[in-house]
Design an enzyme around this catalytic site. Structure first.
Site, PDB file in Angstrom:
ATOM      1  N   ASP A 328       0.875  -1.180   0.000  1.00  0.00           N
ATOM      2  CA  ASP A 328       0.000   0.000   0.000  1.00  0.00           C
ATOM      3  C   ASP A 328       0.914   1.232   0.000  1.00  0.00           C
ATOM      4  OD1 ASP A 328      -2.320   1.692   0.487  1.00  0.00           O
ATOM      5  OD2 ASP A 328      -1.571   1.825   2.543  1.00  0.00           O
ATOM      6  N   ASP A 529      -1.565  -0.914   6.080  1.00  0.00           N
ATOM      7  CA  ASP A 529      -1.706  -0.379   7.439  1.00  0.00           C
ATOM      8  C   ASP A 529      -3.106   0.078   7.783  1.00  0.00           C
ATOM      9  OD1 ASP A 529      -1.361   3.132   7.585  1.00  0.00           O
ATOM     10  OD2 ASP A 529      -1.656   1.978   5.756  1.00  0.00           O
ATOM     11  N   ASP A 533      -7.061  -1.490   3.705  1.00  0.00           N
ATOM     12  CA  ASP A 533      -6.157  -2.574   3.299  1.00  0.00           C
ATOM     13  C   ASP A 533      -6.612  -3.931   3.821  1.00  0.00           C
ATOM     14  OD1 ASP A 533      -4.382  -0.776   2.041  1.00  0.00           O
ATOM     15  OD2 ASP A 533      -3.433  -0.330   3.962  1.00  0.00           O
TER      16      ASP A 533
END
Length: 633
Positions: A328, A529, A533
């Site tokens: 990410d 995080d 996600d």
């Protein structure tokens, strides 16, 4: 012949259920080993071979063998797994039955000695976790109803203010409300250097405040702290078995009947009961059954010491097969906190003047970029007063009056609406910064453009190096998967050095992209995080959450990086591969020794005593090989 963790069945599958603490169990065995060993020495030295008319070797065999037979019988009565314990017991009883008292005594003695050596070695793997448990302070100093009171750390309630003096351990997870300090958090996050803490910074329970006074708002207490999570996840890792371990367990279920058939065949072919008993001794699968759990224990202990929480042996095995890593962007590859990268000035204005004007306007703003402007002003040592008048239009900009001047802050269109049109040079500079994925905020004073601020979320310091290590040998492809704009994602991806960039992805699209990679035969690790996600973390073969992320991400992931250090990502992938390699080495070693010893025993070239030595040495070699995973590097 193996010591298990307290309250859990032995890892080797012998069926023992060791309730007493390891220390008590070990001490009783030390006494038995000493007593049986002394009797064997007296017998071999010829000093005396009988006591009250009873063969001294028989006494030693009974003293050393009784604990092994007793535990196997108890496990059998309780219908627990008795594969190894039953097989060893049959060998001991058979040796006594044929009058091989000395062989039986030496078999039992070597079994117990081997068990103690393995217990001491395996305990080394648990030492890192035991130290973490000891880190948690028993008491905490909190502010209640205006008074400072000392309470048990487990009784601190979320939301309470905890006071931490220099030299004290922090009892909770939370954020600093007031004060500043230098906190050593190496045991939890793996960071070797103490970290400076100031208001707004996160702190972890069990870490040491070396300098300064801190007031901490408790967010997580007791077993909900990061430290509690480490202990909880490591215990979970001990309970879970990797597919390799389950396969070995199923295979070893055949050991008892097969060993009895082989021993019977050897007896029928040779007529030698001694050879048949020797076959029973060498055929015990202790080393085989130790091959996976000892490697997993060592790897999990090593990871915990480095600030990496692994949720089980199965996770380690999957991690060792990962060939594609997906990151990410915001909060993972980047810090997740926008920062002012550059202050640009025009029309004779100074840097401090532009920065102060922007900070005054942003002081009352709730926009996510306001914090970046105010932090930069604080770093520059500027005192920021309140604006005299202030008005904001969400998504457009802000107008304020201060120091007798009208200040407009925002985008080109917002400034144009207020009669300020940047010239060609200014517009070109704005486009240049935007092409790098930065947000540009223009500042005008009394109808004249005086400057601009370029704001961006900075790449984590260790991100580029981590990506480089992954691309080197650990992953065939490193992907940036972001919900951000194409421009912003490409800017960060290029700086980090990833292979491919996929932007504008909503949570479900991220998970779908992971599934697409898996459909193409990839083994995918997802590093993220945030809440957005979570679907991708759950879909990936291995989900890795950075420790600074949300609780949802941390709970969903298979692996958690406590300190959020991306340098741990290549480390844990390498550890997974090394663990798989060590397990395979252990299996080959155990089977090779077993097959060789079996052939020698059947041919009469290996007696009961040497067979016991060979059997136990193979188990110890397997454990020692697994312990290599504890080494740094």
């Amino acid at each position: 012949m193996h010591q298990a963790l307290p309250g859990a069945p032995c890892a080797c599958g012998c069926g023992r259920h060791h309730g007493p603490p390891p220390g008590i169990f070990s001490y009783s065995h030390y006494i038995i080993i000493t007593f049986a060993g002394l009797l064997v020495l007296l017998y071999l030295a010829g000093i005396t071979r009988e006591v009250l008319g009873v063969d001294l070797a028989l006494v030693a065999a009974v003293a050393g063998g009784l604990p092994i037979v007793w535990e196997a019988a108890a496990a059998l009565v309780r219908r627990r797994d008795t594969r190894v314990g039953l097989l060893v017991s049959i060998a001991l009883v058979a040796a006594v039955a044929i009058g091989e008292y000395l062989a039986a005594a030496e078999v039992a003695l070597i079994m117990l000695v081997g068990e103690q050596l393995e217990t001491l070695t395996v305990r080394r793997a648990n030492r890192a976790v035991e130290r973490l448990i000891e880190l948690a302070p028993l008491t905490a100093r909190v502010r209640r109803e205006g008074d400072e009171v000392e309470v048990m750390a487990a009784d601190v309630r979320p939301g309470e203010v905890v006071l931490v003096r220099p030299g004290e351990k922090i009892p909770v997870d939370g954020r600093v409300l007031a004060g500043s300090g230098s906190v050593s958090q190496a045991a939890v996050t793996g960071e070797p250097v103490p970290v400076a803490k100031a208001p707004g910074d996160e702190v972890f329970g069990g870490t040491l405040n070396e300098r300064g006074f801190l007031e901490v708002r408790a967010e997580r207490t007791g077993d909900q702290t990061t430290l509690g999570g480490i202990v909880r996840l490591v215990r979970l890792a001990r309970e879970q078995k990797a597919p390799i371990a389950r396969l070995i367990d199923r295979w070893s279920a055949w050991f008892v009947p097969v060993s009895l058939v082989l021993a019977s065949a050897v007896y029928l072919a040779t007529g030698s009961v001694t050879r048949a008993v020797t076959v029973l001794i060498v055929f015990c699968p202790c080393a085989m059954l130790l091959s996976t759990p000892t490697a997993v224990l060592a790897a999990v202990g090593r990871a915990a010491r480095r600030g990496v929480l692994v949720k089980g042996g199965e996770v380690l095995e999957r991690t060792g097969r990962v060939d594609t890593v997906v990151f990410d962007k915001t909060g993972t590859l980047t810090r997740g906190r926008p920062e002012v990268r550059e202050v640009i000035t025009w029309n004779g204005a100074g840097t401090a003047e532009v920065l102060l004007a922007a900070a005054v306007v942003e002081k009352r703003s709730e926009h996510h970029l306001a914090g970046a402007v105010l932090r930069r002003a604080a770093d520059a040592g500027l005192a920021v007063p309140d604006p005299d008048e202030w008005e904001t239009v969400p998504g457009r900009g802000v107008v304020a009056r201060w120091d007798g001047a009208r200040i407009v802050l925002g985008s080109e269109r917002w400034l144009a609406d207020h009669g300020v049109v940047p010239d060609v040079r200014a517009r070109a500079l704005v486009r240049e910064h935007q092409a790098r994925g930065e947000t540009v905020v223009l500042v005008a004073r009394d109808g004249k453009l005086v400057g601009a601020l370029s704001i961006a979320d900075r790449l984590r310091g260790e991100a580029r190096q981590a990506v480089g290590r992954l691309r080197g040998s650990l992953a065939r492809e490193v992907v940036l998967l972001s919900g951000d704009s194409e421009i912003a994602a490409r800017a960060v991806g290029a700086e980090a050095g990833v292979d491919r960039i996929v932007a504008g992805q909503l949570p479900e699209a991220k998970a779908a992209h992971i599934r697409d990679l898996q459909a193409r035969g990839r083994r995918v690790a997802m590093v993220g995080d945030g809440v957005n996600d979570a679907p991708a973390l759950a879909t990936a073969d291995v989900g890795i959450a950075v420790g600074s992320g949300t609780d949802v991400a941390l709970e969903t992931a298979d692996i958690a990086l406590v300190g959020g250090d991306l340098g741990r990502v290549p480390e844990v992938l390498q550890l997974g591969r090394r663990t798989l390699g060590v397990i395979n080495q252990n299996i080959i070693l155990a089977n090779s020794v077993n097959v060789l010893a079996l052939a020698l025993a059947a041919g009469g070239l290996l007696g009961p005593v040497p067979a016991a030595v060979v059997h136990n040495m193979s188990s110890i070699l397997v454990v020692l090989n697994s312990m290599r995973l504890m080494r740094t590097g």
